[in-house]
Design a protein around this motif. Sequence first.
Motif, mmCIF file in Angstrom:
data_model
loop_
_atom_site.group_PDB
_atom_site.id
_atom_site.type_symbol
_atom_site.label_atom_id
_atom_site.label_comp_id
_atom_site.label_asym_id
_atom_site.label_seq_id
_atom_site.Cartn_x
_atom_site.Cartn_y
_atom_site.Cartn_z
ATOM 1 N N GLY A 25 -7.235 3.985 3.831
ATOM 2 C CA GLY A 25 -6.199 3.776 3.058
ATOM 3 C C GLY A 25 -6.844 4.031 1.469
ATOM 4 N N THR A 26 -5.856 4.519 0.738
ATOM 5 C CA THR A 26 -5.871 4.765 -0.685
ATOM 6 C C THR A 26 -5.008 4.805 -1.466
ATOM 7 N N THR A 27 -5.167 5.173 -2.897
ATOM 8 C CA THR A 27 -3.741 5.362 -3.850
ATOM 9 C C THR A 27 -3.427 6.944 -3.858
ATOM 10 N N TRP A 28 -2.262 7.401 -4.025
ATOM 11 C CA TRP A 28 -1.954 8.900 -4.480
ATOM 12 C C TRP A 28 -2.738 9.155 -5.613
ATOM 13 N N ASP A 87 -1.107 2.712 -1.270
ATOM 14 C CA ASP A 87 0.169 3.187 -1.064
ATOM 15 C C ASP A 87 0.061 4.419 -0.444
ATOM 16 N N THR A 88 -1.189 5.096 0.126
ATOM 17 C CA THR A 88 -1.290 6.401 0.668
ATOM 18 C C THR A 88 -1.963 6.199 1.939
ATOM 19 N N LEU A 89 -1.796 6.794 2.966
ATOM 20 C CA LEU A 89 -2.695 7.172 4.338
ATOM 21 C C LEU A 89 -3.156 8.204 4.222
ATOM 22 N N LYS A 90 -4.485 8.040 4.393
ATOM 23 C CA LYS A 90 -5.541 9.256 4.478
ATOM 24 C C LYS A 90 -5.953 9.437 5.816
ATOM 25 N N ALA A 212 -0.781 10.969 2.759
ATOM 26 C CA ALA A 212 1.044 10.699 2.974
ATOM 27 C C ALA A 212 1.045 9.392 2.186
ATOM 28 N N LYS A 213 1.927 9.736 1.139
ATOM 29 C CA LYS A 213 2.175 8.547 0.397
ATOM 30 C C LYS A 213 3.351 7.582 0.812
#
Length: 339
Positions: A25-28, A87-90, A212-213
């Motif tokens: 998990g991360t942010t865009w 908000d972003t799947l890595k 993917a955001k």
Amino acid sequence: MAKTEIASVLSFEKKLVCSDVFFYGTTWHGRLTQKATPLALIEKSVRGTISNRLKSAVANDPLKLNAEVEKANLQKVDACALGEGQDTLKLQFTLKVLGQVEKPSACNNAIFKASYEKAALEYIEQEGFTELAKRYALNLANGRFFWRNRVGAEHIEVVVQVAEQTWTFNSFDYSLRNFDGVNDDIQSLAAKIAEALSSKTPFLLLNITAYAKVGQAQEVYPSEELVLDKGKGSKSKILYHVNNVAAIHSQKVGNAIRTIDTWYPDYQNAGKGVGPIAIEPYGSVTNLGVAFRNPKQKSDFYTLFDRFAQGEKLESKEQEHYVMAVLVRGGVFGQSSKE
């Protein structure tokens, strides 16, 4: 060559070797600078409702129906979601591409083996796996391996790296329905894949990182485990993880990458709703319960391979592409000696 001379022991190792796909998990906006955190599974205990199709005697009797729906449907399930503020799947995985498709890993018929190797080498010399490599490259670029996680994503970016070379793709620039969107980056990546499949290089190892955001704290979807001894476990849905990091099975990733078959007979008709299907000997699409390559139509792998391997020219290059794509997939293809 007579049909009885087809090898009874015949197998090919897969040439596209995927790792599992790991979830982070991360942010865009911080995807390239912030450290992503591994996503663990969450166990939930939920009280569901009875929603399955009931027998007519129960469904048509209000008293029996009320008694049925009042029953608690208690469940324990696995889930996975981004963290608060993410908000972003890595996704991260590797793909190794191998060559020597012309050499079976096992074959007990020397005449058949020599005939097949000659036909395969002719294909490699003429085609060089360029069409297959282009389609594999496009399936990396379009993020097909995200599966359900692709649906509803605002942005998807795929970064492919090998040695000192890096390609970055905006996945929405590439269609899931066809393989026409070729540009310089796709051609460059496809050339690397084709060289490895053609044994011009010993192997190719691709490192893939994709983003993917999907929305803040949204649920994401690892692979679901197939539970064969249902009733013995305490959970009704078990998701896949590796050392407590959510993941997608390597087999599922491989299925996405080899979803390149637009050569099956009904593609122009049935394919309007289905699109490309995964390379399979019978064109099987299990969620539809359909085999798009029926032996009666003489479009299945075994019919075409037997002719191809014995030196017969197939009707089209598309049929040759399909046969070689199945061999890249790998499998056991011998003919039973009892036939």
